[in-house]
Design a protein around this motif. Structure first.
Motif, mmCIF file in Angstrom:
data_model
loop_
_atom_site.group_PDB
_atom_site.id
_atom_site.type_symbol
_atom_site.label_atom_id
_atom_site.label_comp_id
_atom_site.label_asym_id
_atom_site.label_seq_id
_atom_site.Cartn_x
_atom_site.Cartn_y
_atom_site.Cartn_z
ATOM 1 N N GLN A 1 -17.848 -5.963 13.955
ATOM 2 C CA GLN A 1 -17.148 -5.787 12.699
ATOM 3 C C GLN A 1 -16.383 -7.074 12.364
ATOM 4 O OE1 GLN A 1 -17.285 -3.125 10.633
ATOM 5 N NE2 GLN A 1 -18.788 -2.233 12.047
ATOM 6 N N GLU B 1 -6.654 -8.804 5.675
ATOM 7 C CA GLU B 1 -6.815 -7.384 5.376
ATOM 8 C C GLU B 1 -8.073 -7.228 4.524
ATOM 9 O OE1 GLU B 1 -2.872 -5.354 4.481
ATOM 10 O OE2 GLU B 1 -2.376 -7.462 4.122
ATOM 11 N N LEU B 2 -9.191 -6.887 5.165
ATOM 12 C CA LEU B 2 -10.478 -6.895 4.492
ATOM 13 C C LEU B 2 -10.542 -5.942 3.314
ATOM 14 C CD1 LEU B 2 -12.977 -7.168 7.487
ATOM 15 C CD2 LEU B 2 -11.990 -8.971 6.087
ATOM 16 N N GLU B 3 -9.798 -4.843 3.396
ATOM 17 C CA GLU B 3 -9.840 -3.883 2.304
ATOM 18 C C GLU B 3 -9.236 -4.441 1.017
ATOM 19 O OE1 GLU B 3 -5.971 -3.298 4.511
ATOM 20 O OE2 GLU B 3 -8.087 -3.608 5.030
ATOM 21 N N LYS B 4 -8.524 -5.575 1.123
ATOM 22 C CA LYS B 4 -7.915 -6.184 -0.052
ATOM 23 C C LYS B 4 -8.768 -7.298 -0.660
ATOM 24 C CE LYS B 4 -3.539 -6.902 -0.253
ATOM 25 N NZ LYS B 4 -2.157 -7.379 -0.020
ATOM 26 N N GLU C 1 -9.453 -6.788 -4.326
ATOM 27 C CA GLU C 1 -8.226 -6.947 -5.107
ATOM 28 C C GLU C 1 -7.855 -8.416 -5.270
ATOM 29 O OE1 GLU C 1 -4.950 -4.645 -3.637
ATOM 30 O OE2 GLU C 1 -6.252 -2.967 -3.070
ATOM 31 N N PRO D 1 -15.875 -4.232 -6.164
ATOM 32 C CA PRO D 1 -16.087 -3.453 -4.933
ATOM 33 C C PRO D 1 -16.833 -4.301 -3.905
ATOM 34 C CG PRO D 1 -17.676 -2.798 -6.594
ATOM 35 C CD PRO D 1 -16.793 -3.859 -7.227
ATOM 36 N N GLN E 1 -17.941 -4.645 0.181
ATOM 37 C CA GLN E 1 -18.063 -4.001 1.482
ATOM 38 C C GLN E 1 -18.428 -5.046 2.530
ATOM 39 O OE1 GLN E 1 -17.325 -0.809 1.996
ATOM 40 N NE2 GLN E 1 -16.888 -0.548 -0.181
#
Length: 222
Positions: free
Chosen positions: A31, A111-114, A117, A202, A204
């Motif tokens: 990951q 912070e990959l989820e950002k 953003e 988006p 991923q």
């Protein structure tokens, strides 16, 4: 051109010309732990001063927006700054139309989820180029060793299969192992220039595949 690092081990069979050479491959999936985003501003105006001033204004807003998103200053670096004259052609004559300034930033996102953003924030503040988003691991070397071990086992298995088909005995200690170095550990996402009113992107990260490839030479005997 392939660059490699070679390792040698001489055995009692080193003088023999009975050799089997195989390619061993290995991979290890992990990951990603961070994203490297390259984005910025491309601005064209009639004068160089105008192009630079507008580019600088947009870049200032972009950096301010990134910091407000929690990206520290040390994770925002200038990737490139270039100035180009822009020409038109009128009946074969070159006519200066203006100047283009391109200023790109390299942004490290922990912070990959950002990641989406961050891109959206930059675009809303004036960015009109997103060159690439690359997901990487902060500790790739440990995983590289895993992939390399798999490649060695793969080479031995291939050599054994060839030796069996020939009806000969394989010396499992290779005479020579050469690692073929390659770029890996990167999962890229690329985009062309974005419009200023882009929606949230988006993104991923998926998995990173660490690849290893070796060439191994074995001796055999009847």
């Amino acid at each position: 051109m392939v660059y490699g690092q070679s390792f040698y081990r001489e055995t009692g069979h080193s003088a023999s010309k009975k050799r089997i050479t195989v390619v061993g491959v290995g991979e290890w999936k992990i990951q990603p732990t961070e994203a490297q985003i390259q984005l910025g501003v491309r601005e064209e105006q009639k004068t160089l001063n105008e192009a630079q001033a507008i580019s600088t204004s947009k870049m200032t807003r972009i950096i301010k927006g990134l910091k407000e998103q929690g990206i520290p200053e040390e994770q925002i670096q200038t990737a490139s700054y270039q100035v180009f004259p822009v020409y038109d052609y009128d009946e074969g004559t070159q006519v200066l139309r203006g100047y283009q300034v391109e200023h790109l930033l390299q942004i490290t996102v922990k912070e990959l989820e950002k990641a989406g953003e961050i891109v959206d924030t930059a675009v809303q503040n004036g960015a009109n180029i997103v060159n690439s988003i690359q997901f990487t691991s902060s500790l790739p070397n440990a995983y590289k060793q895993q992939a390399l071990s798999i490649a060695v086992f793969n080479a031995v298995e291939k050599a054994e299969a060839i030796a069996r088909s020939m009806g000969v005995q394989l010396n499992q200690t290779p005479l020579r192992v050469s690692e073929q170095l390659q770029t890996d550990g990167i999962a890229p996402f690329s985009s062309t220039a974005l419009m200023a009113k882009a929606e949230a992107v988006p993104i991923q990260p998926g998995e990173i595949t660490i690849n290893s490839r070796i060439i191994a030479e074995f001796s055999y005997y009847s």
